[in-house]
Motif scaffolding. Sequence first.
Motif, PDB file in Angstrom:
ATOM      1  N   LEU A   1      26.730   7.751  -9.703  1.00 58.92           N
ATOM      2  CA  LEU A   1      26.449   7.205  -8.384  1.00 58.92           C
ATOM      3  C   LEU A   1      25.492   6.043  -8.517  1.00 58.92           C
ATOM      4  CD1 LEU A   1      25.927  10.490  -6.342  1.00 58.92           C
ATOM      5  CD2 LEU A   1      27.899   8.977  -6.260  1.00 58.92           C
ATOM      6  N   ALA A   2      25.547   5.117  -7.582  1.00 54.99           N
ATOM      7  CA  ALA A   2      24.604   4.006  -7.586  1.00 54.99           C
ATOM      8  C   ALA A   2      23.194   4.538  -7.540  1.00 54.99           C
ATOM      9  CB  ALA A   2      24.862   3.097  -6.391  1.00 54.99           C
ATOM     10  N   GLY A   3      22.344   4.014  -8.391  1.00 61.05           N
ATOM     11  CA  GLY A   3      20.949   4.430  -8.373  1.00 61.05           C
ATOM     12  C   GLY A   3      20.639   5.559  -9.342  1.00 61.05           C
TER      13      GLY A   3
ATOM     14  N   VAL B   1      13.815   9.013  -2.615  1.00 71.46           N
ATOM     15  CA  VAL B   1      15.183   8.811  -3.088  1.00 71.46           C
ATOM     16  C   VAL B   1      15.976   8.105  -1.989  1.00 71.46           C
ATOM     17  CG1 VAL B   1      17.279   9.925  -3.930  1.00 71.46           C
ATOM     18  CG2 VAL B   1      15.045  10.918  -4.480  1.00 71.46           C
ATOM     19  N   PRO B   2      16.421   6.862  -2.224  1.00 65.77           N
ATOM     20  CA  PRO B   2      17.236   6.176  -1.219  1.00 65.77           C
ATOM     21  C   PRO B   2      18.625   6.807  -1.137  1.00 65.77           C
ATOM     22  CG  PRO B   2      17.054   4.837  -3.203  1.00 65.77           C
ATOM     23  CD  PRO B   2      16.177   6.030  -3.422  1.00 65.77           C
ATOM     24  N   LEU B   3      19.041   7.149   0.057  1.00 66.41           N
ATOM     25  CA  LEU B   3      20.311   7.831   0.286  1.00 66.41           C
ATOM     26  C   LEU B   3      21.073   7.115   1.388  1.00 66.41           C
ATOM     27  CD1 LEU B   3      18.782  11.422   0.330  1.00 66.41           C
ATOM     28  CD2 LEU B   3      20.282  10.559  -1.481  1.00 66.41           C
TER      29      LEU B   3
ATOM     30  N   ILE C   1      23.320   8.528  -3.525  1.00 70.38           N
ATOM     31  CA  ILE C   1      22.100   7.803  -3.864  1.00 70.38           C
ATOM     32  C   ILE C   1      22.435   6.320  -3.901  1.00 70.38           C
ATOM     33  CG2 ILE C   1      20.366   7.414  -5.660  1.00 70.38           C
ATOM     34  CD1 ILE C   1      20.635  10.376  -6.397  1.00 70.38           C
ATOM     35  N   SER C   2      21.622   5.499  -3.224  1.00 69.26           N
ATOM     36  CA  SER C   2      22.019   4.106  -3.003  1.00 69.26           C
ATOM     37  C   SER C   2      21.135   3.084  -3.691  1.00 69.26           C
ATOM     38  CB  SER C   2      22.023   3.821  -1.494  1.00 69.26           C
ATOM     39  OG  SER C   2      20.750   4.065  -0.933  1.00 69.26           O
ATOM     40  N   GLY C   3      20.218   3.511  -4.539  1.00 67.10           N
ATOM     41  CA  GLY C   3      19.345   2.562  -5.207  1.00 67.10           C
ATOM     42  C   GLY C   3      18.455   3.276  -6.197  1.00 67.10           C
TER      43      GLY C   3
END
Length: 335
Positions: free
Chosen positions: A3-5, A257-259, A268-270
Amino acid sequence: MLLAGMPQPGAAADAVAPLPLVEFHLDGLAAAASMEFSGLAWWEDRLVMLPQYPARAGGLFFVKKDALVERLRDNPAAPIIPVRWEFSDGGLAKSIPGYEGYEAIAFDGDTVYACIEARQNKRMHGWLVKGRVDRARNRIVMDPASKVHLDPPAQLPNMAFEALLVHQGKVVVFFEANGRNVNPRTQVLVFSKDLVLQERLGFPALEYRLTDVTGADGSGAFYGLNFFWTGEAELLQPAAEGPGLKPNVSATVERLVPLHFSADGIEISGPLLPFAGGMLPSNWEGAAMLEAPAEAQGQVVDPQISQHGGGGPIRGVLVITDKYPATRLGFVALP
């Protein structure tokens, strides 16, 4: 597929340098460790501070957004005295077997949603309930008839449903332990506003404890509060967070945690965002976004928040501890 991040091969799980935490000076009843705060959420322009046991605390506490912004732009050390409101749970604390308090709160207008934790016959249980804001009497009133049982996907002592948010007319509930070695079903539960289960969304494996989430913005982006105390290593059995890395069992983790919501669930986006919580591990239990636009005039005294100089925009996450090592309310500016 990563996943991203998520950590890349050979990379550390936290690739970002720890972000500074600006701590507010709480005063009055809310400053006592016995309040044992377990969640944060916004109701209009008020930051709601949820004690785990509202009856013991005498209710809930509020801080006006303007007071927080003023401290960040002027002097974070200036005392803040939260206002207490009555909290009526309609007997939920007595009617739920093995009741162990409230763990999360979220608002949708004047409707309030909350998660309750319970332990019965050595098994953990969760409950989702709803209520309302009684503006005329300055209180929160919960509806005991609304309660819905939440079955934990894994049985771990003192681990249940620790976070929730309202997004696009749905109530989304998060389990606390989502690590690879302890939870084979990393999902979130999605309910209607009337607390009818509608679906289960995929959620990424996330080591350590997920202790709260912020509200989601219009694009579906939000942040999770991710904490690890090394005394829980045997309980949580942390897995390695990337190829070639060893499981972390000896270092405290305090991070955001950016979601975001996607077609496949929640991802997870970053990069993971560690923050500098202090000398002692602090049991971070609540999180809420804080954003304020730039002002025409303003001044920052504290160098840690110099990016807000001249009344610049503020964007970050408010975090709060339970009773360990003390009641702490802080702000982490997002990069």
